[in-house]
Design a protein around this motif. Structure first.
Motif, PDB file in Angstrom:
ATOM      1  N   SER A 182       0.822  -1.205   0.000  1.00  0.00           N
ATOM      2  CA  SER A 182       0.000   0.000   0.000  1.00  0.00           C
ATOM      3  C   SER A 182       0.856   1.255   0.000  1.00  0.00           C
ATOM      4  N   GLY A 183       0.564   2.157  -0.931  1.00  0.00           N
ATOM      5  CA  GLY A 183       1.278   3.427  -1.014  1.00  0.00           C
ATOM      6  C   GLY A 183       2.524   3.380  -1.877  1.00  0.00           C
ATOM      7  N   TYR A 184       2.817   2.221  -2.520  1.00  0.00           N
ATOM      8  CA  TYR A 184       4.044   2.094  -3.314  1.00  0.00           C
ATOM      9  C   TYR A 184       3.747   1.388  -4.640  1.00  0.00           C
ATOM     10  N   GLU A 185       4.523   1.754  -5.653  1.00  0.00           N
ATOM     11  CA  GLU A 185       4.506   1.051  -6.936  1.00  0.00           C
ATOM     12  C   GLU A 185       5.845   0.355  -7.113  1.00  0.00           C
ATOM     13  N   LEU A 186       5.820  -0.914  -7.502  1.00  0.00           N
ATOM     14  CA  LEU A 186       7.040  -1.708  -7.661  1.00  0.00           C
ATOM     15  C   LEU A 186       7.116  -2.235  -9.090  1.00  0.00           C
ATOM     16  N   GLN A 187       8.263  -2.082  -9.711  1.00  0.00           N
ATOM     17  CA  GLN A 187       8.490  -2.596 -11.059  1.00  0.00           C
ATOM     18  C   GLN A 187       9.895  -3.181 -11.167  1.00  0.00           C
ATOM     19  N   GLY A 188       9.981  -4.336 -11.810  1.00  0.00           N
ATOM     20  CA  GLY A 188      11.282  -4.951 -12.073  1.00  0.00           C
ATOM     21  C   GLY A 188      11.278  -5.590 -13.443  1.00  0.00           C
ATOM     22  N   ILE A 189      12.364  -5.468 -14.161  1.00  0.00           N
ATOM     23  CA  ILE A 189      12.477  -6.053 -15.495  1.00  0.00           C
ATOM     24  C   ILE A 189      13.935  -6.394 -15.751  1.00  0.00           C
ATOM     25  N   SER A 190      14.168  -7.507 -16.468  1.00  0.00           N
ATOM     26  CA  SER A 190      15.539  -7.898 -16.801  1.00  0.00           C
ATOM     27  C   SER A 190      15.585  -8.406 -18.233  1.00  0.00           C
ATOM     28  N   PHE A 191      16.523  -7.877 -19.018  1.00  0.00           N
ATOM     29  CA  PHE A 191      16.747  -8.316 -20.388  1.00  0.00           C
ATOM     30  C   PHE A 191      18.147  -8.928 -20.469  1.00  0.00           C
ATOM     31  N   PRO A 192      18.262 -10.264 -20.538  1.00  0.00           N
ATOM     32  CA  PRO A 192      19.594 -10.873 -20.620  1.00  0.00           C
ATOM     33  C   PRO A 192      20.242 -10.621 -21.971  1.00  0.00           C
ATOM     34  N   SER A 193      21.562 -10.388 -21.972  1.00  0.00           N
ATOM     35  CA  SER A 193      22.271 -10.193 -23.236  1.00  0.00           C
ATOM     36  C   SER A 193      22.512 -11.529 -23.922  1.00  0.00           C
ATOM     37  N   TYR A 194      22.566 -12.624 -23.149  1.00  0.00           N
ATOM     38  CA  TYR A 194      22.607 -13.969 -23.694  1.00  0.00           C
ATOM     39  C   TYR A 194      21.244 -14.597 -23.433  1.00  0.00           C
ATOM     40  N   LYS A 254      17.382   4.648 -27.796  1.00  0.00           N
ATOM     41  CA  LYS A 254      17.701   5.779 -28.665  1.00  0.00           C
ATOM     42  C   LYS A 254      19.198   6.034 -28.703  1.00  0.00           C
ATOM     43  N   PHE A 255      19.851   5.895 -27.541  1.00  0.00           N
ATOM     44  CA  PHE A 255      21.293   6.114 -27.471  1.00  0.00           C
ATOM     45  C   PHE A 255      22.050   5.014 -28.213  1.00  0.00           C
ATOM     46  N   ALA A 256      21.612   3.761 -28.055  1.00  0.00           N
ATOM     47  CA  ALA A 256      22.337   2.627 -28.633  1.00  0.00           C
ATOM     48  C   ALA A 256      22.257   2.595 -30.147  1.00  0.00           C
ATOM     49  N   GLN A 257      21.145   3.067 -30.736  1.00  0.00           N
ATOM     50  CA  GLN A 257      20.956   3.072 -32.188  1.00  0.00           C
ATOM     51  C   GLN A 257      21.187   1.679 -32.787  1.00  0.00           C
ATOM     52  N   GLY A 258      20.680   0.666 -32.096  1.00  0.00           N
ATOM     53  CA  GLY A 258      20.787  -0.702 -32.612  1.00  0.00           C
ATOM     54  C   GLY A 258      22.010  -1.461 -32.169  1.00  0.00           C
ATOM     55  N   THR A 259      22.911  -0.831 -31.420  1.00  0.00           N
ATOM     56  CA  THR A 259      24.094  -1.526 -30.922  1.00  0.00           C
ATOM     57  C   THR A 259      23.676  -2.564 -29.888  1.00  0.00           C
ATOM     58  N   PRO A 260      24.084  -3.841 -30.050  1.00  0.00           N
ATOM     59  CA  PRO A 260      23.661  -4.873 -29.098  1.00  0.00           C
ATOM     60  C   PRO A 260      24.177  -4.572 -27.697  1.00  0.00           C
ATOM     61  N   ALA A 261      23.407  -4.985 -26.697  1.00  0.00           N
ATOM     62  CA  ALA A 261      23.816  -4.805 -25.305  1.00  0.00           C
ATOM     63  C   ALA A 261      25.019  -5.691 -25.003  1.00  0.00           C
ATOM     64  N   VAL A 262      25.968  -5.160 -24.266  1.00  0.00           N
ATOM     65  CA  VAL A 262      27.168  -5.925 -23.916  1.00  0.00           C
ATOM     66  C   VAL A 262      26.978  -6.694 -22.613  1.00  0.00           C
ATOM     67  N   ASP A 263      25.925  -6.409 -21.889  1.00  0.00           N
ATOM     68  CA  ASP A 263      25.680  -7.074 -20.615  1.00  0.00           C
ATOM     69  C   ASP A 263      24.175  -7.084 -20.350  1.00  0.00           C
ATOM     70  N   ASP A 264      23.768  -7.903 -19.370  1.00  0.00           N
ATOM     71  CA  ASP A 264      22.361  -7.943 -18.995  1.00  0.00           C
ATOM     72  C   ASP A 264      21.898  -6.566 -18.521  1.00  0.00           C
ATOM     73  N   ILE A 265      20.674  -6.214 -18.872  1.00  0.00           N
ATOM     74  CA  ILE A 265      20.086  -4.935 -18.461  1.00  0.00           C
ATOM     75  C   ILE A 265      18.943  -5.217 -17.502  1.00  0.00           C
ATOM     76  N   THR A 266      19.078  -4.754 -16.268  1.00  0.00           N
ATOM     77  CA  THR A 266      18.065  -4.997 -15.240  1.00  0.00           C
ATOM     78  C   THR A 266      17.739  -3.690 -14.542  1.00  0.00           C
ATOM     79  N   LEU A 267      16.447  -3.458 -14.348  1.00  0.00           N
ATOM     80  CA  LEU A 267      15.962  -2.262 -13.661  1.00  0.00           C
ATOM     81  C   LEU A 267      14.986  -2.673 -12.571  1.00  0.00           C
ATOM     82  N   VAL A 268      15.148  -2.097 -11.381  1.00  0.00           N
ATOM     83  CA  VAL A 268      14.197  -2.285 -10.275  1.00  0.00           C
ATOM     84  C   VAL A 268      13.826  -0.902  -9.763  1.00  0.00           C
ATOM     85  N   ILE A 269      12.522  -0.606  -9.733  1.00  0.00           N
ATOM     86  CA  ILE A 269      12.063   0.734  -9.364  1.00  0.00           C
ATOM     87  C   ILE A 269      11.017   0.637  -8.268  1.00  0.00           C
ATOM     88  N   VAL A 270      11.224   1.419  -7.229  1.00  0.00           N
ATOM     89  CA  VAL A 270      10.258   1.543  -6.136  1.00  0.00           C
ATOM     90  C   VAL A 270       9.826   3.002  -6.087  1.00  0.00           C
TER      91      VAL A 270
END
Length: 575
Positions: A356-368, A554-570
């Protein structure tokens, strides 16, 4: 297999088999299903499997996800033919296995079905002729049919060779090899055929491990099955001439042949040698080698012609068998990798807990296909919320295995309800004792009191998470802690404290975010990330997530990710 049929408004539909545990859908190309729809969010929704069911969940999208005409406000179970609407894009869930099975036609066992019998004379037909005869019988009758194959005897191979009937030899060799299953069985069968065709005492078949690789002995047989082959050595001179230059080798008196003076052939007392390349087209991938130590078993030009013919037929069968085995091995590896990814995805929260009172979001995009990032939301019995994000050194399967150990260790220690420094100290000790010396884990671990917004945390060598304060626009970095986990078993960790006030957003991320590069090799960096967060702190947690992902793309302009990209937001909601 269940599948999604994506009906785009402006192009042909696509079909996506649901072979994974979780499928993300959204406008970002990082998703499993990229929907280039202006009304779709960057990360819009997901389909996940739980048991025999497939569930649809909205991931905080701006315009909502609709299922069978109703907007989703909770997870929905998908049924065959169910329609998902995301903006102007319709996605249909198909699961034929869920449909009632059609009643199979019954067969009256008392009424005999028409029966066809094919008699195949291998001396008059080629291998393809046998297959054509079988297919012809299958189309001529809907009933049963028998195939009676007159299997060629090895004596028949020898007879065909003696008579110089190369067409009959091709047929007999081809049909004989049809019964072979594995590559090793095929090669042993080829070796026995060599003994039937030429007066050799020993046969060796060598293949390359891969294109351009070293030759390896894959079959070594003696004419007399009771005799041991012993040490297998083949003259480098012969290998060079046959495999490198693509020429056959014939000598009926190797002891006096100047090509083999001071070579393995002379030392072994070999009298006659035959060697022909194995290849398809211009690509040579091995050779058949036969020899004899007896002066009475001299090889002739006719023997060379026979062995060359046999090798040409055998090469196609060997190559097909090898490609089939490689394909099956790749399928096994793909299945194991898919299973590893599924197990790893099960470690991630299926849905964030409701606080209650919080929004939680998590997402992970593996590079492999499988990654080494770990994130978690754990709701404790006393009401505290644990937020964790870890990054395992390395990539691929080894990193995923260490990530699973981290997940288990964190959950075990959280259950003990110990002080935060003791919790992380115990996790560190466990990892240091059970991981290789060259592996370590960075981890951000925080405990939030939802009632007060008080946040206790330890940063064990991880990228400093950010708190964007709604009041005043200040940006706070959370960097108190210590060394990465798993390096020193008795390492000490410092607890940090801060406050998450109404409107504030905590953004935790892996280094794949800041290390994302563009075509010029520049990194996205912490400064750009802070700017995106500061400009969008007023959005929902899902909105902040999407803005960060959009800025990265937008920054990458199609350049593949070199590592896993993970975001956790509270995000703490405004009161």
């Amino acid at each position: 297999m269940p599948e999604l049929i994506i009906n785009y408004p402006d192009r042909a539909p696509e079909r996506l088999p649901l072979g994974r545990l979780r499928i993300t859908i959204g406008r970002s190309a990082r998703n499993d299903v990229c929907v280039p729809d202006p009304f779709a969010s960057r990360v819009h929704a997901e389909v996940r499997r739980e048991g025999d069911q497939y569930l649809l969940q909205d991931l905080g999208s701006a315009n909502g996800t609709y299922y069978n005409g109703s907007r989703l406000d909770q997870t929905a179970a998908l049924t065959n033919g169910g329609r998902v609407q995301i903006g102007e894009t319709e996605i249909v869930f198909k699961d034929e296995a869920a449909e009632p099975a059609l009643t199979a036609p019954t067969i009256d066992e008392d009424v005999p079905l028409p029966e066809a019998t094919i008699a195949f004379d291998s001396s008059q037909h080629t291998t393809s002729g046998l297959l054509e005869a079988i297919e012809g019988a299958r189309t001529q009758t809907s009933g049963r049919f028998n195939v009676v194959t007159v299997a060629p005897q090895r004596a028949g191979v020898a007879a065909a060779a003696a008579q110089g009937d190369l067409l009959a030899l091709i047929s007999k060799v081809g049909v004989t090899l049809l019964a072979s299953a594995t590559l090793d069985e095929t090669l042993r069968q080829v070796a026995r055929l060599v003994f039937d065709a030429v007066p050799a005492e020993r046969c060796i078949i060598m293949l390359r491990e891969d294109d351009g690789g070293e030759l390896k002995v894959r079959a070594a047989e003696m004419q007399d099955l009771q005799t041991d082959v012993g040490e297998v050595r083949v003259s480098r001179t012969i290998i060079e001439e046959v495999v490198r230059q693509g020429r056959s080798v014939l000598t009926s008196d190797a002891q006096h042949d100047p090509r083999f003076m001071s070579s393995t052939v002379t030392f072994q007392g070999i009298r006659s040698v035959l060697a022909v390349p194995l290849g398809v087209g211009e690509r040579i991938f091995g050779m058949i080698y036969a020899d004899s130590p007896f002066a009475t078993s001299r090889f002739t030009e006719d023997h060379l012609k026979v062995l060359t013919t046999l090798g040409s037929v055998a090469a196609i069968r060997v190559e097909n068998t090898r490609l089939l085995e490689e394909h099956l091995e790749q399928q096994r590896n793909d299945r194991e990798l898919q299973l590893a990814r599924e197990i790893q995805q099960r470690f991630q929260p299926t849905t964030p807990p409701v606080v209650s009172g919080y929004e939680l979001q998590g997402i992970s995009f593996p590079s492999y296909q499988i990654g080494g990032d770990y994130y978690d939301f754990i709701l404790c019995p006393d009401g505290r919320l644990v937020v964790a994000l870890g990054d395992v050194s390395g990539k691929g399967t080894s990193a995923a295995l260490l990530m699973s150990s981290l997940h288990a260790a964190v959950h075990a220690q959280v259950a003990s309800c110990r002080p935060i420094t003791e919790t992380i100290g115990a996790v560190n000790h466990y990892l240091a004792d059970n991981t290789p010396a060259n592996r370590f884990v960075t981890l951000f671990y925080a405990e939030l009191d939802p009632l007060t917004g008080s946040l206790s945390f330890i940063n064990a060598g991880h990228n400093p998470p950010l708190i964007a304060h709604a009041a005043g626009g200040a940006m706070e970095q959370l960097d108190s802690g210590g060394l990465p986990l798993g390096i020193m078993p008795d390492g000490e960790y410092r607890e940090g404290r801060t406050q998450l006030r109404p409107g504030d957003a905590l953004v935790t991320y892996s280094d794949g975010v800041t290390e994302q590069t563009n075509p010029r090799g520049e990194e996205f960096g912490a400064a750009r990330l802070q700017e995106v967060i500061a400009q969008n702190v007023g959005l929902t947690a899902a909105g902040i997530r999407d803005k960060i992902e959009s800025a990265l793309s937008k920054f990458a302009q199609g350049t593949p990710a070199v590592d896993d990209i993970t975001l956790v937001i509270v995000k703490r909601e405004m009161q």
